[in-house]
Enzyme design. Structure first.
Site, PDB file in Angstrom:
ATOM      1  N   CYS A  40      -8.792   3.261   1.385  1.00 35.90           N
ATOM      2  CA  CYS A  40      -8.973   2.031   2.182  1.00 35.90           C
ATOM      3  C   CYS A  40     -10.070   2.201   3.222  1.00 35.90           C
ATOM      4  CB  CYS A  40      -7.655   1.625   2.833  1.00 35.90           C
ATOM      5  SG  CYS A  40      -6.475   0.968   1.635  1.00 35.90           S
ATOM      6  N   CYS A  79      -2.902  -1.052  -1.684  1.00 39.81           N
ATOM      7  CA  CYS A  79      -2.539  -0.995  -0.267  1.00 39.81           C
ATOM      8  C   CYS A  79      -2.747  -2.356   0.407  1.00 39.81           C
ATOM      9  CB  CYS A  79      -3.412   0.019   0.459  1.00 39.81           C
ATOM     10  SG  CYS A  79      -3.131   1.735  -0.002  1.00 39.81           S
ATOM     11  N   GLU A 107       3.171  -2.906  -4.989  1.00 32.88           N
ATOM     12  CA  GLU A 107       3.351  -1.774  -5.896  1.00 32.88           C
ATOM     13  C   GLU A 107       3.610  -2.264  -7.320  1.00 32.88           C
ATOM     14  OE1 GLU A 107       6.386   0.622  -3.997  1.00 32.88           O
ATOM     15  OE2 GLU A 107       4.961   1.286  -2.459  1.00 32.88           O
ATOM     16  N   ASN A 154       1.085  -4.392   0.955  1.00 35.38           N
ATOM     17  CA  ASN A 154       0.991  -3.531  -0.224  1.00 35.38           C
ATOM     18  C   ASN A 154       1.795  -4.149  -1.364  1.00 35.38           C
ATOM     19  OD1 ASN A 154       3.290  -2.843   1.367  1.00 35.38           O
ATOM     20  ND2 ASN A 154       3.423  -0.817   0.470  1.00 35.38           N
ATOM     21  N   CYS A 193      -5.303   4.740   4.476  1.00 39.06           N
ATOM     22  CA  CYS A 193      -5.540   5.875   3.583  1.00 39.06           C
ATOM     23  C   CYS A 193      -7.045   6.037   3.355  1.00 39.06           C
ATOM     24  CB  CYS A 193      -4.790   5.691   2.262  1.00 39.06           C
ATOM     25  SG  CYS A 193      -5.606   4.561   1.104  1.00 39.06           S
ATOM     26  N   GLU A 242      -4.299  -3.010   3.171  1.00 32.40           N
ATOM     27  CA  GLU A 242      -5.661  -3.183   3.705  1.00 32.40           C
ATOM     28  C   GLU A 242      -6.604  -3.714   2.636  1.00 32.40           C
ATOM     29  OE1 GLU A 242      -3.645  -0.600   3.872  1.00 32.40           O
ATOM     30  OE2 GLU A 242      -4.097   0.709   5.565  1.00 32.40           O
TER      31      GLU A 242
HETATM   32  N1  THU Z   1       0.012   2.070   1.816  1.00 29.07           N
HETATM   33  C1  THU Z   1      -0.698   1.028   2.346  1.00 29.07           C
HETATM   34  O1  THU Z   1      -0.440  -0.147   2.040  1.00 29.07           O
HETATM   35  N2  THU Z   1      -1.700   1.326   3.209  1.00 29.07           N
HETATM   36  C2  THU Z   1      -2.070   2.585   3.572  1.00 29.07           C
HETATM   37  O2  THU Z   1      -3.054   2.775   4.256  1.00 29.07           O
HETATM   38  C3  THU Z   1      -1.261   3.718   3.137  1.00 29.07           C
HETATM   39  C4  THU Z   1      -0.235   3.442   2.108  1.00 29.07           C
HETATM   40  C5  THU Z   1       1.077   1.764   0.854  1.00 29.07           C
HETATM   41  C6  THU Z   1       0.799   2.221  -0.550  1.00 29.07           C
HETATM   42  C7  THU Z   1       2.193   2.339  -1.091  1.00 29.07           C
HETATM   43  O3  THU Z   1       2.621   1.073  -1.571  1.00 29.07           O
HETATM   44  C8  THU Z   1       3.035   2.712   0.105  1.00 29.07           C
HETATM   45  O4  THU Z   1       2.262   2.403   1.245  1.00 29.07           O
HETATM   46  C9  THU Z   1       3.435   4.161   0.164  1.00 29.07           C
HETATM   47  O5  THU Z   1       2.354   4.990   0.025  1.00 29.07           O
END
Ligand code: THU
Length: 137
Positions: free
Chosen positions: A89, A53, A44, A42, A86, A55
């Site tokens: 994704c 994310c 940000e 991920n 999520c 994925e």
């Molecule tokens: N996140 C992912 O990378 N994958 C997921 O399936 C759920 C959430 C990340 C997004 C964000 O940077 C952090 O986790 C918190 O939500």
């Protein structure tokens, strides 16, 4: 490529996560149908909605390298425990997922748990056309 090897790659990919806001570091390892593996983490952003994310990072890396059919993904977070993808994704992966696409997670006991994408997102959106959602306009 075994499920365990794929999971180890996902766990390693967590190390590159850029998650200064949530502190939740996620890694993914995506297996394409031609046997290649694409990892992602991920990433940000201070404009929170711009983050991506793990994925989808892996999926866009794959598609940009002409790997457009996926057979499995392993997902991990740095703290351990199940990291379900999520909703966005799940939808994103379904565009490129083979039938029976597998989502590989590691539970708190250290064992792998396997789900199919169909199981995690029944009746996902498809534009029209083939069961894989190939666009036929
Ligand atoms: N996140 C992912 O990378 N994958 C997921 O399936 C759920 C959430 C990340 C997004 C964000 O940077 C952090 O986790 C918190 O939500």
């Amino acid at each position: 490529m075994t499920d365990n090897e794929l999971m180890k790659m996902a766990e390693k990919a967590c190390e590159n996560a850029y998650a200064p806001y949530s502190k939740f570091k996620v890694g993914a390892a995506l297996l394409s149908s031609d046997g290649r593996v694409f990892t992602g983490c991920n990433v940000e952003n201070s404009s929170y909605g711009a983050g991506i994310c793990a994925e989808r990072t892996a999926a866009v890396k794959a598609v940009s390298e002409d790997a457009v059919r996926f057979s499995a993904i392993a997902i991990a977070n740095a703290g351990g425990g199940l990291t379900f993808p999520c909703g966005i994704c799940r939808q994103f992966l379904s565009e490129f997922a083979e039938e029976g696409f597998r989502v590989i997670l590691r539970n708190d006991n250290g064992s792998l748990e396997i789900f199919t994408l169909e199981e995690l997102m029944p009746h996902g959106f498809k534009l029209r056309g083939s069961p894989r959602g190939e666009v036929e306009l």
